[in-house]
Design a protein around this motif. Structure first.
Motif, mmCIF file in Angstrom:
data_model
loop_
_atom_site.group_PDB
_atom_site.id
_atom_site.type_symbol
_atom_site.label_atom_id
_atom_site.label_comp_id
_atom_site.label_asym_id
_atom_site.label_seq_id
_atom_site.Cartn_x
_atom_site.Cartn_y
_atom_site.Cartn_z
ATOM 1 N N TYR A 300 0.935 -14.217 30.358
ATOM 2 C CA TYR A 300 0.721 -15.636 30.619
ATOM 3 C C TYR A 300 -0.724 -15.887 31.010
ATOM 4 O O TYR A 300 -1.393 -15.027 31.571
ATOM 5 N N PHE A 301 -1.174 -17.081 30.742
ATOM 6 C CA PHE A 301 -2.512 -17.489 31.120
ATOM 7 C C PHE A 301 -2.407 -18.704 32.030
ATOM 8 O O PHE A 301 -1.632 -19.627 31.763
ATOM 9 N N ALA A 302 -3.170 -18.684 33.097
ATOM 10 C CA ALA A 302 -3.064 -19.730 34.104
ATOM 11 C C ALA A 302 -3.252 -21.115 33.499
ATOM 12 O O ALA A 302 -2.522 -22.053 33.817
ATOM 13 N N ALA A 303 -4.233 -21.271 32.620
ATOM 14 C CA ALA A 303 -4.506 -22.588 32.037
ATOM 15 C C ALA A 303 -3.312 -23.095 31.236
ATOM 16 O O ALA A 303 -2.949 -24.277 31.324
ATOM 17 N N ASP A 304 -2.666 -22.207 30.463
ATOM 18 C CA ASP A 304 -1.499 -22.624 29.664
ATOM 19 C C ASP A 304 -0.360 -23.087 30.563
ATOM 20 O O ASP A 304 0.268 -24.121 30.328
ATOM 21 N N VAL A 305 -0.079 -22.302 31.599
ATOM 22 C CA VAL A 305 1.034 -22.622 32.502
ATOM 23 C C VAL A 305 0.773 -23.935 33.226
ATOM 24 O O VAL A 305 1.649 -24.810 33.308
ATOM 25 N N LEU A 306 -0.424 -24.109 33.761
ATOM 26 C CA LEU A 306 -0.721 -25.304 34.549
ATOM 27 C C LEU A 306 -0.892 -26.538 33.680
ATOM 28 O O LEU A 306 -0.606 -27.656 34.127
ATOM 29 N N ARG A 307 -1.351 -26.366 32.446
ATOM 30 C CA ARG A 307 -1.423 -27.533 31.549
ATOM 31 C C ARG A 307 -0.032 -28.078 31.262
ATOM 32 O O ARG A 307 0.172 -29.298 31.221
ATOM 33 N N GLU A 308 0.924 -27.172 31.034
ATOM 34 C CA GLU A 308 2.297 -27.633 30.803
ATOM 35 C C GLU A 308 2.846 -28.320 32.046
ATOM 36 O O GLU A 308 3.531 -29.342 31.948
ATOM 37 N N PHE A 309 2.551 -27.770 33.228
ATOM 38 C CA PHE A 309 2.976 -28.402 34.470
ATOM 39 C C PHE A 309 2.365 -29.802 34.590
ATOM 40 O O PHE A 309 3.051 -30.767 34.978
ATOM 41 N N TYR A 310 1.112 -29.933 34.251
ATOM 42 C CA TYR A 310 0.404 -31.219 34.289
ATOM 43 C C TYR A 310 1.079 -32.230 33.368
ATOM 44 O O TYR A 310 1.313 -33.385 33.734
#
Length: 538
Positions: A300-310
Motif C-alpha cells: 500500500y502507498f500512503a497517498a493512495d489510501v488517504l486519497r480514497e479516504f478523502y
C-alpha cells in the motif's frame, strides 16, 4: 532472479535487499550456501559464504532498533546482522538426540519478536519427523522453544506470521497430505485447523490474522497430483480452491500485496501466476527458467489510501484540508497526518487527527492498511456506515476516537487484533449488536466508552480480563442479562457506568473489591435491591 537455488529474498528499504540460498527449489538438493546484499537496481554483492550450509529463509526488519536481518538454514544455521554486511551466529538450542535440525523459515512480526521453524528426522526408519518452532524476544540473538511448540510426526514446509499479531501459521506434511496448524499465543501452543488431503509441500502467505493464501505441490511419494492454490478468510478452517493446475507443476512460493492488498502471486515452475482478488481473475507470465522465491512487494502507498479516504468523506467540503492530494502526505505535511518515514509507504503513517472537520460519508476499508497507525481521531463529524473489519490490521493502534458521529452496524470483533489499544471512544453513535467477547483480549485497554448507542445482548464476562481498565462506560444502551461478577477483578477501575439498560439480578458481591471507584452508576435498570460494602477512600 530466476535462479532456483535462491531460497528467500526480503528488503529493509528500496536500496537494501538481502537474498539467501543454496537449496534447489525443485529437487530439494542443497549446495553452497550464500548471502547476497545490496541495491536491487545494481549488482548484489556476495557477503557471506557458508560452504555446505545452505540458507533457506531470511527476514528483514524495516524499523529495527537492534538487528535488522535474520537468516536461517540447514543443520541449525542461524545468523543475524545489523547492517547486512557483517553477520554472526545466534544462539539456538540444539536437540540432544539426533541433533540435525534444518531450519526452513524465519519471520519477525516486530522489532523484537521473531519466529523460526525447523524440521528434523528423529527416528531410524527415515519416516519419523517433527516440526519445531523457536521464538526470539530480543530481535533474533537468543532463541527458545517449549514442548508445546513441537508438532510431532509432521514435517514442516512453510510458516507465515502476520506482522504485528500474536497469530502464526505452519504448514506441515506427511504421507497422507498437508496439514495447517495455527497458534494464537505467540507460537507457544499449536492446534491443527485443516488438512489438505493428498497435496504436499504447502506454502502459505498469511497477510492478516484470519486470511491466508497458499499453494501445495504436486507429488506425494511416487504418486503425482495436480497442484492447487487456495485461500482462507476464517483462520485456516476452510479453504477455497482458486486454481487447479497440471500434474508436474510445483508451487514454489506465494506472496500477497499490491494496491488494496488485492494481488497474490505464486511461482509455479517457470510461470508467475497472478490473482486479482477484486476481479477474481488469473493472469500469468512465463519465464525461460524455473522461478525461485518471490520478494515481498509494496502492498500500500500512503497517498493512495488517504486519497480514497478523502474522496469517501467528501474532502472538498472539509473545514480544513491543507496540502491534501499534493504529492507525498509524509513529505508535504497533509493536514492532520503524522508520519515517521518519508518513503510514501502506508506503514509510514502513524497518526490521523481530523476532529470536528466536517467529514461526511463512509470510512473506506483501505484505511485499515495503515498497519502502523497509532492514533485515529475522527470525532465530532458526520461519518456514517460501519467501522471496517480491516481496522483489525492496525495492530499498532493505541487510540480510536470516533464519538459523536452517525456510525452504525455492529462493532467488529476484529478490533480485538489491535493489541496495543488503550483508548476506545465510540460513544454517541448508532451501533447495534453485541459487545464482542474478543475485546477481553485487549490487555492494554484503559478506557472503554461505548455509551449512548443501541448495543444489545449481555455484557461479556471476558471484560473481566482487562486488568488495566480505568473507565468502563456502557450507559444508555439496550443491554440485558446480569451484571458479570468478573467485573470485580478490575481493581484499577475509577469509573463504572451501566445505567439506563435492561439489566437484571443483583450487584455481585465481588464488586466490593472495586476500591478505587470514584464514579458508580447502575440506575435505570431492573436490578434487585442490594447493599454494597461502603468504601471510604483515604
Amino acid at each position: 532472479s530466476t535462479q532456483s537455488t535462491w531460497a528467500s529474498v526480503c528488503y529493509s528499504s528500496k536500496e537494501r535487499v538481502v537474498a539467501v540460498g543454496g537449496r534447489d527449489y525443485i529437487t530439494g538438493q542443497y549446495s553452497t550456501g550464500f548471502i547476497l546484499f545490496g541495491d536491487p537496481s545494481k549488482n548484489l554483492s556476495l557477503i557471506y559464504d557458508t560452504g555446505g550450509y545452505a540458507f533457506t529463509s531470511v527476514a528483514c526488519k524495516k524499523d529495527a532498533t537492534t538487528l535488522h536481518y535474520v537468516a536461517v538454514g540447514i543443520d541449525s544455521t542461524l545468523v543475524v546482522s545489523y547492517d547486512g554486511l557483517i553477520w554472526r551466529n545466534a544462539t539456538v538450542p540444539i536437540p540432544k538426540l539426533n541433533p540435525r535440525l534444518d531450519l526452513i523459515s524465519v519471520q519477525c512480526v516486530s522489532d523484537q519478536l521473531c519466529y523460526a521453524m525447523g524440521k528434523r528426522e528423529w527416528g531410524l526408519r527415515g519416516l519419523d519427523w517433527e516440526t519445531r518452532i523457536y521464538v526470539s524476544e530480543d530481535g533474533g540473538d537468543k532463541w527458545t522453544w517449549t514442548p508445546t511448540s513441537v508438532i510431532p510426526l509432521e514435517r514442516g514446509t512453510s510458516m507465515s506470521c502476520p506482522f504485528g499479531t500474536s497469530t502464526c501459521y505452519v504448514a506441515t506434511e506427511r504421507f497422507t497430505g498437508s496439514m495447517v496448524h495455527k497458534s494464537e499465543n505467540q507460537a507457544v501452543d499449536w492446534k491443527p485447523v485443516s488438512r489438505w488431503d493428498i497435496l504436499s509441500d504447502a506454502k502459505l502467505d498469511c497477510y492478516w490474522a484470519d486470511e491466508c493464501f497458499g499453494g501445495a505441490g504436486t507429488w506425494l511419494g511416487r504418486w503425482h497430483f495436480p497442484a492447487e492454490i487456495r485461500t482462507t478468510t476464517d483462520g485456516g478452517v476452510s479453504w477455497k480452491t482458486l486454481y487447479k493446475g497440471e500434474i508436474g507443476e510445483y508451487v514454489g512460493e506465494c506472496r500477497c500485496g499490491g494496491k488494496n492488498n488485492a494481488i497474490c502471486m505464486c511461482s509455479v515452475n517457470n510461470r508467475l501466476l497472478i490473482y486479482n482478488m477484486e476481479t477474481a481473475q488469473w493472469t500469468n507470465q512465463t519465464f525461460n527458467t524455473i522461478l525461485g522465491p518471490i520478494a515481498e512487494f509494496q502492498s500500500y502507498f500512503a497517498a493512495d489510501v488517504l486519497r480514497e479516504f478523502y474522496q469517501q468523506t467528501l474532502g472538498t467540503k472539509w473545514l480544513k484540508s491543507t496540502n491534501w492530494l499534493s504529492g507525498n502526505p509524509c513529505v508535504d505535511n497533509w493536514y492532520g497526518v503524522t508520519c515517521d518515514g518519508t518513503d510514501g509507504a502506508a506503514t509510514d503513517v502513524t497518526e490521523i487527527k481530523l476532529p470536528a472537520n466536517g467529514l461526511k460519508g463512509f470510512i473506506p476499508a483501505t484505511l485499515g492498511t495503515l498497519t502502523r497507525l497509532k492514533v485515529l481521531e475522527l470525532e465530532v463529524n458526520q461519518l456514517t456506515g460501519i467501522i471496517p473489519s480491516s481496522f483489525g490490521r492496525m495492530s499498532s493502534l493505541q487510540r480510536i476516537v470516533l464519538y459523536n458521529n452517525k456510525l452504525s452496524g455492529t462493532i467488529s470483533n476484529k478490533l480485538a487484533y489491535c493489541y496495543d489499544l488503550e483508548l476506545m471512544a465510540l460513544f454517541n453513535n448508532e451501533f447495534t449488536g453485541t459487545i464482542p467477547e474478543t475485546f477481553g483480549q485487549l490487555s492494554k485497554l484503559k478506557w472503554m466508552y461505548l455509551y449512548n448507542n443501541k448495543l444489545s445482548g449481555t455484557i461479556p464476562v471476558e471484560l473481566g480480563n482487562l486488568k488495566l481498565l480505568r473507565w468502563l462506560n456502557l450507559r444508555n444502551n439496550e443491554l440485558t442479562g446480569t451484571l458479570p461478577k468478573e467485573i470485580g477483578q478490575l481493581t484499577n477501575l475509577r469509573a463504572l457506568d451501566m445505567a439506563k439498560n435492561f439489566l437484571t439480578g443483583w450487584i455481585p458481591s465481588t464488586w466490593n473489591q472495586l476500591n478505587t471507584l470514584t464514579h458508580f452508576d447502575v440506575t435505570g435498570n431492573r436490578l434487585a435491591s442490594t447493599t454494597l460494602k461502603p468504601v471510604y477512600p483515604g
